[in-house]
Design a protein around this motif. Structure first.
Motif, PDB file in Angstrom:
ATOM      1  N   ALA A 181       0.810  -1.223   0.000  1.00 16.02           N
ATOM      2  CA  ALA A 181       0.000   0.000   0.000  1.00 16.02           C
ATOM      3  C   ALA A 181       0.841   1.271   0.000  1.00 16.02           C
ATOM      4  O   ALA A 181       0.433   2.292  -0.574  1.00 16.02           O
ATOM      5  CB  ALA A 181      -0.937  -0.006   1.209  1.00 16.02           C
ATOM      6  N   ASP A 182       2.010   1.236   0.635  1.00 18.96           N
ATOM      7  CA  ASP A 182       2.836   2.439   0.740  1.00 18.96           C
ATOM      8  C   ASP A 182       3.956   2.486  -0.297  1.00 18.96           C
ATOM      9  O   ASP A 182       4.802   3.389  -0.262  1.00 18.96           O
ATOM     10  CB  ASP A 182       3.458   2.521   2.140  1.00 18.96           C
ATOM     11  CG  ASP A 182       2.395   2.659   3.229  1.00 18.96           C
ATOM     12  OD1 ASP A 182       1.368   3.303   2.951  1.00 18.96           O
ATOM     13  OD2 ASP A 182       2.598   2.118   4.335  1.00 18.96           O
ATOM     14  N   SER A 183       3.972   1.540  -1.208  1.00 21.80           N
ATOM     15  CA  SER A 183       5.057   1.466  -2.192  1.00 21.80           C
ATOM     16  C   SER A 183       4.775   2.337  -3.406  1.00 21.80           C
ATOM     17  O   SER A 183       3.623   2.576  -3.776  1.00 21.80           O
ATOM     18  CB  SER A 183       5.261   0.018  -2.650  1.00 21.80           C
ATOM     19  OG  SER A 183       5.648  -0.811  -1.575  1.00 21.80           O
ATOM     20  N   THR A 184       5.853   2.799  -4.026  1.00 23.70           N
ATOM     21  CA  THR A 184       5.735   3.529  -5.287  1.00 23.70           C
ATOM     22  C   THR A 184       5.418   2.543  -6.408  1.00 23.70           C
ATOM     23  O   THR A 184       5.995   1.456  -6.475  1.00 23.70           O
ATOM     24  CB  THR A 184       7.048   4.263  -5.603  1.00 23.70           C
ATOM     25  OG1 THR A 184       7.308   5.224  -4.570  1.00 23.70           O
ATOM     26  CG2 THR A 184       6.972   4.971  -6.945  1.00 23.70           C
ATOM     27  N   ALA A 212      -1.180   9.134  -5.348  1.00 18.93           N
ATOM     28  CA  ALA A 212       0.061   9.850  -5.052  1.00 18.93           C
ATOM     29  C   ALA A 212       1.287   8.962  -5.203  1.00 18.93           C
ATOM     30  O   ALA A 212       2.412   9.464  -5.338  1.00 18.93           O
ATOM     31  CB  ALA A 212       0.004  10.418  -3.635  1.00 18.93           C
ATOM     32  N   ASN A 213       1.077   7.649  -5.177  1.00 22.17           N
ATOM     33  CA  ASN A 213       2.203   6.716  -5.282  1.00 22.17           C
ATOM     34  C   ASN A 213       2.436   6.213  -6.704  1.00 22.17           C
ATOM     35  O   ASN A 213       3.383   5.463  -6.939  1.00 22.17           O
ATOM     36  CB  ASN A 213       1.971   5.503  -4.371  1.00 22.17           C
ATOM     37  CG  ASN A 213       1.986   5.868  -2.905  1.00 22.17           C
ATOM     38  OD1 ASN A 213       2.556   6.889  -2.519  1.00 22.17           O
ATOM     39  ND2 ASN A 213       1.358   5.045  -2.069  1.00 22.17           N
ATOM     40  N   MET A 214       1.570   6.611  -7.649  1.00 22.99           N
ATOM     41  CA  MET A 214       1.657   6.048  -8.995  1.00 22.99           C
ATOM     42  C   MET A 214       2.211   7.049 -10.004  1.00 22.99           C
ATOM     43  O   MET A 214       1.909   8.240  -9.955  1.00 22.99           O
ATOM     44  CB  MET A 214       0.278   5.567  -9.456  1.00 22.99           C
ATOM     45  CG  MET A 214      -0.206   4.322  -8.748  1.00 22.99           C
ATOM     46  SD  MET A 214      -1.644   3.585  -9.584  1.00 22.99           S
ATOM     47  CE  MET A 214      -2.883   4.867  -9.330  1.00 22.99           C
ATOM     48  N   TYR A 215       3.003   6.515 -10.934  1.00 24.15           N
ATOM     49  CA  TYR A 215       3.564   7.295 -12.030  1.00 24.15           C
ATOM     50  C   TYR A 215       3.469   6.459 -13.298  1.00 24.15           C
ATOM     51  O   TYR A 215       3.631   5.240 -13.259  1.00 24.15           O
ATOM     52  CB  TYR A 215       5.031   7.646 -11.764  1.00 24.15           C
ATOM     53  CG  TYR A 215       5.252   8.371 -10.456  1.00 24.15           C
ATOM     54  CD1 TYR A 215       5.228   9.756 -10.395  1.00 24.15           C
ATOM     55  CD2 TYR A 215       5.466   7.652  -9.278  1.00 24.15           C
ATOM     56  CE1 TYR A 215       5.424  10.420  -9.195  1.00 24.15           C
ATOM     57  CE2 TYR A 215       5.660   8.306  -8.072  1.00 24.15           C
ATOM     58  CZ  TYR A 215       5.638   9.690  -8.032  1.00 24.15           C
ATOM     59  OH  TYR A 215       5.826  10.343  -6.845  1.00 24.15           O
TER      60      TYR A 215
END
Length: 227
Positions: A151-154, A197-200
């Protein structure tokens, strides 16, 4: 008579000179002999000293060589261990993660991340960036694993195509098409609850091909592992 007297004196002088020569002769020879022996001894001592110095230099060089060889052997052993570990970490990880339970995807790990490769033929029709109906269920399963385990990973999403130029499409080239496909996957993951916020996302077109055209057409979802 005068002549006889002179001859007698000459004989006496000769005898005196002969006596002196005999007395000095052996002593003079002995001195010369001792001088030569002393010179030879000094030369031998100098040569012996030079040989000792050469031997010491050779011994030190051998010790340095042994030390350097030991250091190189140790470094080679360490490099071999690192290489083996890197090879093992880059191998397909199969059942080691929950992603492996998802049908039709390939999961690999390496460099501190887990990458889920989803074939492009599962996700999109040729030349399009709209998700197929069947693709949504696959991406939903991926989203569930990300939310539960990472859940907290990029999360990095990369779109890839083959090298065939686009003929019938609203997109002008493969780079633009791959970018739109990556964004489509990102939007679906966000709808399924993955933190935006964690996704690119990014498109790479045909810049990172795989062994075949079919394998090259894909979307890769990379989960960066937090330390």
């Amino acid at each position: 008579m005068h002549t006889n007297r002179m001859r007698s004196r000459a004989r006496q002088a000769a005898l005196i000179l002969l006596t002196l020569a005999c007395g000095l002769g052996p002593t003079g020879c002995a001195c010369m002999h001792n001088s030569h022996a002393s010179d030879d001894l000094d030369a031998l001592r100098a040569e012996n000293l030079e040989l000792r110095q050469t031997l010491e230099s050779t011994r030190q060089a051998l010790e340095a060589s042994d030390s350097q060889r030991s250091s190189l052997e140790s470094r080679l052993a360490d490099a071999g261990s690192v290489s083996a570990a890197a090879t093992a970490s880059a191998a397909p990880i199969g059942a080691n993660t929950s992603f492996s339970q998802i049908e039709g995807v390939e999961t690999v790990a390496g460099g501190g991340s887990i990458t889920v490769r989803v074939p492009g033929d599962i996700l999109f029709d040729s030349g399009k960036a709209d998700l197929k109906k069947g693709a949504r269920s696959t991406l939903t399963e991926i989203a569930q694993v990300i939310k539960s385990d990472y859940a907290d990973s990029t999360v990095r999403i990369g779109g890839h195509t083959d090298k065939d130029p686009i003929r019938r499409s609203r997109w002008k080239d493969n780079l633009e098409l791959s970018s739109q496909r990556a964004m489509a996957v990102q939007r679906h993951l966000r709808k399924q609850g993955v933190d935006a916020a964690n996704m690119y996302s990014a498109g790479y077109g045909s810049l990172r091909p795989r062994a075949t055209k079919k394998l090259s057409r894909r979307v890769e979802i990379e989960v960066v592992l937090n330390e």
